[in-house]
Design a protein around this motif. Structure first.
Motif, mmCIF file in Angstrom:
data_model
loop_
_atom_site.group_PDB
_atom_site.id
_atom_site.type_symbol
_atom_site.label_atom_id
_atom_site.label_comp_id
_atom_site.label_asym_id
_atom_site.label_seq_id
_atom_site.Cartn_x
_atom_site.Cartn_y
_atom_site.Cartn_z
ATOM 1 N N ALA A 129 -6.607 1.273 1.518
ATOM 2 C CA ALA A 129 -6.432 1.929 0.227
ATOM 3 C C ALA A 129 -6.715 3.418 0.376
ATOM 4 C CB ALA A 129 -7.378 1.312 -0.805
ATOM 5 N N GLY A 130 -6.010 4.210 -0.395
ATOM 6 C CA GLY A 130 -6.214 5.658 -0.367
ATOM 7 C C GLY A 130 -5.635 6.300 -1.609
ATOM 8 N N SER A 131 -6.434 7.133 -2.265
ATOM 9 C CA SER A 131 -5.971 7.849 -3.466
ATOM 10 C C SER A 131 -5.428 6.879 -4.505
ATOM 11 C CB SER A 131 -4.919 8.890 -3.098
ATOM 12 O OG SER A 131 -5.435 9.834 -2.188
ATOM 13 N N SER A 132 -6.146 5.772 -4.695
ATOM 14 C CA SER A 132 -5.824 4.761 -5.717
ATOM 15 C C SER A 132 -4.507 4.050 -5.448
ATOM 16 C CB SER A 132 -5.792 5.392 -7.117
ATOM 17 O OG SER A 132 -7.034 5.977 -7.424
ATOM 18 N N ALA A 133 -4.050 4.029 -4.207
ATOM 19 C CA ALA A 133 -2.779 3.386 -3.888
ATOM 20 C C ALA A 133 -2.866 2.729 -2.511
ATOM 21 C CB ALA A 133 -1.642 4.406 -3.920
ATOM 22 N N PHE A 134 -1.866 1.876 -2.237
ATOM 23 C CA PHE A 134 -1.755 1.287 -0.902
ATOM 24 C C PHE A 134 -0.283 1.090 -0.584
ATOM 25 C CE2 PHE A 134 -1.758 -2.432 -3.690
ATOM 26 C CZ PHE A 134 -0.768 -3.232 -3.146
ATOM 27 N N SER A 135 0.015 1.019 0.696
ATOM 28 C CA SER A 135 1.378 0.786 1.160
ATOM 29 C C SER A 135 1.290 0.003 2.467
ATOM 30 C CB SER A 135 2.128 2.114 1.372
ATOM 31 O OG SER A 135 3.452 1.879 1.818
ATOM 32 N N CYS A 136 1.550 -1.304 2.377
ATOM 33 C CA CYS A 136 1.457 -2.178 3.540
ATOM 34 C C CYS A 136 2.848 -2.426 4.110
ATOM 35 C CB CYS A 136 0.818 -3.511 3.167
ATOM 36 S SG CYS A 136 -0.969 -3.395 2.821
ATOM 37 N N GLN A 137 2.990 -2.240 5.416
ATOM 38 C CA GLN A 137 4.291 -2.373 6.069
ATOM 39 C C GLN A 137 4.453 -3.758 6.682
ATOM 40 O OE1 GLN A 137 5.044 -0.131 9.677
ATOM 41 N NE2 GLN A 137 7.151 0.236 9.054
ATOM 42 N N PHE A 138 5.645 -4.317 6.461
ATOM 43 C CA PHE A 138 6.033 -5.565 7.112
ATOM 44 C C PHE A 138 7.110 -5.241 8.131
ATOM 45 C CE2 PHE A 138 3.950 -7.168 3.387
ATOM 46 C CZ PHE A 138 3.386 -8.365 3.783
ATOM 47 N N THR A 139 6.786 -5.353 9.410
ATOM 48 C CA THR A 139 7.760 -5.088 10.458
ATOM 49 C C THR A 139 8.607 -6.327 10.693
ATOM 50 O OG1 THR A 139 6.275 -5.805 12.218
ATOM 51 C CG2 THR A 139 6.155 -3.481 11.545
ATOM 52 N N ASN A 140 9.747 -6.128 11.347
ATOM 53 C CA ASN A 140 10.608 -7.258 11.667
ATOM 54 C C ASN A 140 9.882 -8.252 12.562
ATOM 55 O OD1 ASN A 140 12.852 -8.295 13.890
ATOM 56 N ND2 ASN A 140 13.550 -8.415 11.769
ATOM 57 N N ALA A 141 9.051 -7.732 13.478
ATOM 58 C CA ALA A 141 8.319 -8.630 14.377
ATOM 59 C C ALA A 141 7.379 -9.543 13.608
ATOM 60 C CB ALA A 141 7.550 -7.812 15.406
ATOM 61 N N VAL A 142 6.713 -8.973 12.596
ATOM 62 C CA VAL A 142 5.794 -9.780 11.777
ATOM 63 C C VAL A 142 6.570 -10.825 10.990
ATOM 64 C CG1 VAL A 142 4.236 -9.703 9.798
ATOM 65 C CG2 VAL A 142 4.018 -8.019 11.629
#
Length: 608
Positions: A297-310
């Protein structure tokens, strides 16, 4: 004489005051009354002098310690109770700092107040008693005691975790003696048990009922003697029992996950009031078909990445199947309070539309808004690339339906420019953003045509009934010859550039002819008619008439004759040898011809 033991070593005395040393008394301690009988030099004996009685005392007893100094003690002038058998004085020694206020003691049990002036430490003091006779007893070694007038502030070994959700948190402190503690500071700080032992120990603070907030607690330690140390200010901590919040705002920007995003990876984005740096866990899918990604989390936000491998690692490496996907997000704050799980949804669609060209644009067309027919396996929106054109007839296409698109320059019906159109692409993009593309067959639009030019006109007049004309065209195509009846051509095909055209045979006879040529290029564009220079077909000729004959006889060797012709042309003079003419050109009408000089001499001449 007197008490047994009284005696003197020397019997002679002088007149006046003098000191007499009695003989050593060997009878031991006791009371002695001695007498002195004086006899002068004449032998007269005086009455006996009875000396003041005295007591010999050579024995002294060591005092006994009746009550020792309490140890440890915080009294720098502690009391000890001793018992003496005689009155006398005492001297206190031993450890540096041991002393006594008053040296006089009486016989019997008594309290002696010591002076411990060496500061806090262990003391072993001695008491040496001297009786009134000056006899010093053996030193009495008092029971050792420790002077402790200070208490050390405890050390904070392990601070309260901050922030914490524990309303009765633990702190680890270290003390160097047993005692009790009192907890103060911010309202709400307290402790259940006040007793502490020596060494490191865990203190559990009382339950804080004042709610979330910052707390600065103090610990005041008092040792077993009641000496209070300077208060320990604990490291401040924050009580946080409020769960954080977390929400999902977007999955792959628009809730759809298309083929390109599945292959390249995409982000799940959201908001949270958990502290910066806390871990957000996002689960895409459910059960064995779920993929997990974490981010901070950072600055009241989040951005989680889903890669093709995952994504592909799920379902035993089979990947995640297309369909409606449930997305979860979780986070704990620094105090380990868990947020209520956020739930979101996504539509995964990785199927790309297949687009085909059902009917192509004509390879060469003179239509500035030609039609093309395409078919797509999926419905979607239309877009165009590589070539600058669009279509006003449709912005979307239905699935598996042949759709006619009228191509234009701007999507609003504008005419396409004359040009060759190669590698032009039409794309169909479905709701998920999957784009299928078809490359159109190359086509050319040609709506411009130039009128041929007349390079070399037909000679006029001419007696050629299939006269030739030279024209120049900028394109290949076909021509149609019209104009005056009789104008025509056998072959209609022409190439680009300068070329000679032979007109069809004119069977209408001598006349003036004005022919036209209409050129049509390969695209079917017809140019404006070219009007050829008019020409005269003349296959008939009249014999000149002799208007004025040569004077005869004549002495002129180059005589004149006047003739009249109906046309301009040339003449040839023959006949009798010597007949000739210098110039062969004649105009139409009456004219004088001067014959060539006759060199054959006088004679009769018949010229033609």
């Amino acid at each position: 004489a007197g008490t047994t033991g009284c005696g003197i070593g020397s019997a002679a005395v002088a007149s006046g005051q003098q000191t007499l040393t009695l003989s050593e008394i060997t009878q031991g301690d006791g009371a002695y009354v001695c007498t002195i009988t004086f006899t002068d030099s004449a032998g007269n004996a005086a009455s006996a002098l009875t000396l003041t009685s005295f007591t010999i005392d050579n024995a002294v007893a060591t005092p006994t310690e009746t009550t020792a100094v309490t140890t440890p003690t915080n009294d720098a002038t502690p009391d000890v109770v001793i018992t003496t058998t005689q009155a006398g004085t005492i001297a206190v020694g031993g450890t540096s700092g041991c002393g006594v206020g008053s040296a006089a003691v009486s016989s019997g049990q008594q309290t002696v107040t010591l002076a411990a002036s060496g500061g806090d430490k262990a003391y072993t003091c001695t008491v040496t008693f001297t009786d009134s006779a000056g006899n010093a007893a053996s030193a009495l070694t008092l029971t050792a005691f420790t002077l402790d007038t200070t208490a050390n502030t405890p050390a904070e070994t392990t601070a309260v975790t901050s922030p914490t959700k524990d309303t009765s948190p633990d702190v680890v402190i270290t003390t160097d003696e047993v005692g009790t503690i009192a907890v103060g500071g911010t309202t709400g700080c307290g402790v259940g048990s006040a007793a502490v032992s020596s060494g490191q120990q865990t203190i559990t603070l009382s339950t804080i009922t004042q709610g979330d907030g910052a707390y600065v607690c103090t610990i005041t330690f008092s040792d077993a003697l009641g000496t209070a140390a300077t208060a320990l200010t604990m490291t401040s901590f924050t009580l946080d029992t409020t769960a954080p919040s977390v929400t999902i705002t977007s999955v792959a920007t628009n809730t759809y996950v298309n083929a390109a995003e599945y292959a390249a990876g995409f982000n799940v984005i959201g908001t949270t009031n958990a502290e910066d740096g806390e871990t957000v866990t996002v689960i895409y899918g459910v059960g064995a078909g779920a993929a997990t990604s974490t981010c901070t989390a950072g600055s009241s936000a989040f951005s989680c990445q889903f890669t093709n491998a995952v994504l592909e690692a799920t379902n035993s490496d089979a990947g995640i199947s297309d369909g409606n996907i449930v997305v979860h997000a979780d986070v704990n704050d620094q105090a380990d309070n868990s947020a209520t799980t956020a739930v979101g949804f996504a539509i995964q669609d990785t199927s790309v539309p297949s687009v085909s060209e059902t009917t192509a644009v004509a390879a060469l067309a003179n239509d500035n808004t030609p039609n093309v027919v395409i078919t797509s396996t999926q419905a979607g929106s239309l877009s165009y690339s590589t070539c600058t054109f669009g279509s006003a007839t449709a912005s979307t296409i239905a699935a598996s339906s042949a759709t006619t698109l009228t191509l234009d320059s701007n999507g609003a019906g504008g005419a396409l420019a004359d040009a060759s159109y190669a590698s032009c692409k039409i794309s169909v993009t479905d709701d998920a953003g999957n784009a299928g593309t078809v490359t159109l067959t190359t086509f050319e639009i040609d709506t411009a045509v130039a009128t041929p030019s007349e390079t070399t006109a037909i000679s006029t007049p001419t007696n050629d009934e299939t006269p030739s004309v030279v024209i120049t065209t900028t394109q290949a195509g076909t021509i149609v010859v019209a104009g005056t009846t009789g104008c025509g051509i056998a072959s209609a095909a022409v190439v680009s550039g300068e070329q000679t055209l032979t007109l069809s045979e004119i069977t209408q006879g001598d006349a003036t002819y004005t022919c036209t040529i209409t050129f049509t290029d390969s695209a079917g564009n017809a140019a404006g008619a070219l009007t050829l220079t008019a020409f005269v077909l003349d296959n008939a000729v009249a014999t000149p008439t002799e208007t004025t004959a040569v004077t005869t006889p004549t002495k002129d060797t180059s005589p004149d004759v006047v003739i009249t012709t109906t046309q301009a042309g040339t003449i040839v003079v023959g006949g009798t040898t010597g007949c000739g003419i210098g110039s062969a050109a004649v105009a139409s009408g009456q004219q004088t011809l001067t014959l060539s000089t006759i060199t054959q001499g006088d004679g009769a001449y018949v010229c033609t």
